[in-house]
Design a protein around this motif. Structure first.
Motif, mmCIF file in Angstrom:
data_model
loop_
_atom_site.group_PDB
_atom_site.id
_atom_site.type_symbol
_atom_site.label_atom_id
_atom_site.label_comp_id
_atom_site.label_asym_id
_atom_site.label_seq_id
_atom_site.Cartn_x
_atom_site.Cartn_y
_atom_site.Cartn_z
ATOM 1 N N VAL A 43 21.928 -10.292 -81.894
ATOM 2 C CA VAL A 43 21.529 -11.558 -82.524
ATOM 3 C C VAL A 43 20.662 -11.285 -83.750
ATOM 4 O O VAL A 43 19.652 -10.590 -83.666
ATOM 5 C CB VAL A 43 20.768 -12.465 -81.526
ATOM 6 N N MET A 44 21.080 -11.831 -84.873
ATOM 7 C CA MET A 44 20.276 -11.794 -86.091
ATOM 8 C C MET A 44 19.335 -12.996 -86.042
ATOM 9 O O MET A 44 19.789 -14.138 -86.122
ATOM 10 C CB MET A 44 21.176 -11.859 -87.334
ATOM 11 N N VAL A 45 18.050 -12.752 -85.864
ATOM 12 C CA VAL A 45 17.054 -13.819 -85.826
ATOM 13 C C VAL A 45 16.663 -14.103 -87.278
ATOM 14 O O VAL A 45 15.937 -13.328 -87.899
ATOM 15 C CB VAL A 45 15.833 -13.424 -84.968
ATOM 16 N N MET A 46 17.177 -15.200 -87.801
ATOM 17 C CA MET A 46 17.047 -15.533 -89.218
ATOM 18 C C MET A 46 15.692 -16.189 -89.459
ATOM 19 O O MET A 46 15.503 -17.367 -89.210
ATOM 20 C CB MET A 46 18.179 -16.479 -89.639
ATOM 21 N N HIS A 75 30.001 -7.539 -88.138
ATOM 22 C CA HIS A 75 29.336 -6.706 -87.125
ATOM 23 C C HIS A 75 29.335 -7.341 -85.732
ATOM 24 O O HIS A 75 28.719 -6.811 -84.811
ATOM 25 C CB HIS A 75 27.899 -6.406 -87.572
ATOM 26 N N HIS A 76 30.032 -8.482 -85.598
ATOM 27 C CA HIS A 76 30.135 -9.189 -84.313
ATOM 28 C C HIS A 76 28.767 -9.606 -83.776
ATOM 29 O O HIS A 76 28.500 -9.516 -82.582
ATOM 30 C CB HIS A 76 30.906 -8.355 -83.288
ATOM 31 N N TYR A 77 27.899 -10.077 -84.697
ATOM 32 C CA TYR A 77 26.583 -10.579 -84.339
ATOM 33 C C TYR A 77 26.616 -12.102 -84.281
ATOM 34 O O TYR A 77 27.483 -12.748 -84.866
ATOM 35 C CB TYR A 77 25.533 -10.181 -85.379
ATOM 36 N N LYS A 78 25.636 -12.663 -83.621
ATOM 37 C CA LYS A 78 25.355 -14.095 -83.648
ATOM 38 C C LYS A 78 24.108 -14.287 -84.514
ATOM 39 O O LYS A 78 23.414 -13.327 -84.845
ATOM 40 C CB LYS A 78 25.100 -14.629 -82.230
ATOM 41 N N MET A 79 23.819 -15.532 -84.861
ATOM 42 C CA MET A 79 22.653 -15.830 -85.685
ATOM 43 C C MET A 79 21.810 -16.905 -85.007
ATOM 44 O O MET A 79 22.340 -17.911 -84.551
ATOM 45 C CB MET A 79 23.080 -16.315 -87.072
ATOM 46 N N ALA A 95 30.133 -24.692 -90.909
ATOM 47 C CA ALA A 95 30.548 -23.385 -91.429
ATOM 48 C C ALA A 95 29.998 -22.210 -90.639
ATOM 49 O O ALA A 95 30.564 -21.112 -90.673
ATOM 50 C CB ALA A 95 30.147 -23.253 -92.901
ATOM 51 N N TYR A 96 28.901 -22.436 -89.927
ATOM 52 C CA TYR A 96 28.255 -21.343 -89.194
ATOM 53 C C TYR A 96 28.354 -21.516 -87.677
ATOM 54 O O TYR A 96 27.735 -20.765 -86.928
ATOM 55 C CB TYR A 96 26.781 -21.239 -89.609
#
Length: 101
Positions: A43-46, A75-79, A95-96
């Motif tokens: 998980v990309m913590v934005m 990279h098959h990550y979530k955000m 879109a996301y």
């Protein structure tokens, strides 16, 4: 690296930060904005978006967000949206949706 052309003579490029936890908007060596995240597993913590005051209100925060989204997909990550700007974008568009935690 993608290029963004702005009226007024700027030609910005979007580059991945050296630590691979963000993208920056650059004109030569001058930074005009960035988006950053922390990686927590997959998980990309934005947690931050910054755009130069001269470019605010012109949707230039979306360009690094779109790059980050493509990076996440590759990279098959979530955000996870923490930054208020990104939270708002996640709410306003589908879109996301494929990236949301």
């Amino acid at each position: 690296m993608n290029f963004v052309h702005i009226k007024g003579g700027l030609s910005l490029n979007i580059s991945l930060l050296a630590n691979e936890h963000g993208f920056e908007l650059l004109d030569g060596d001058q930074q005009f904005g960035n988006i950053v995240w922390q990686l927590d597993g997959d998980v990309m913590v934005m947690n931050g978006t910054v755009v130069d005051p001269s470019l605010r209100g012109q949707d230039y925060g979306t360009k690094p967000l779109d790059e980050a989204a493509e990076y996440a997909r590759r990279h098959h990550y979530k955000m996870e949206a923490i930054c208020p700007f990104i939270v708002k974008k996640f709410e306003k568009t589908t879109a996301y949706d494929d990236l949301k935690v």
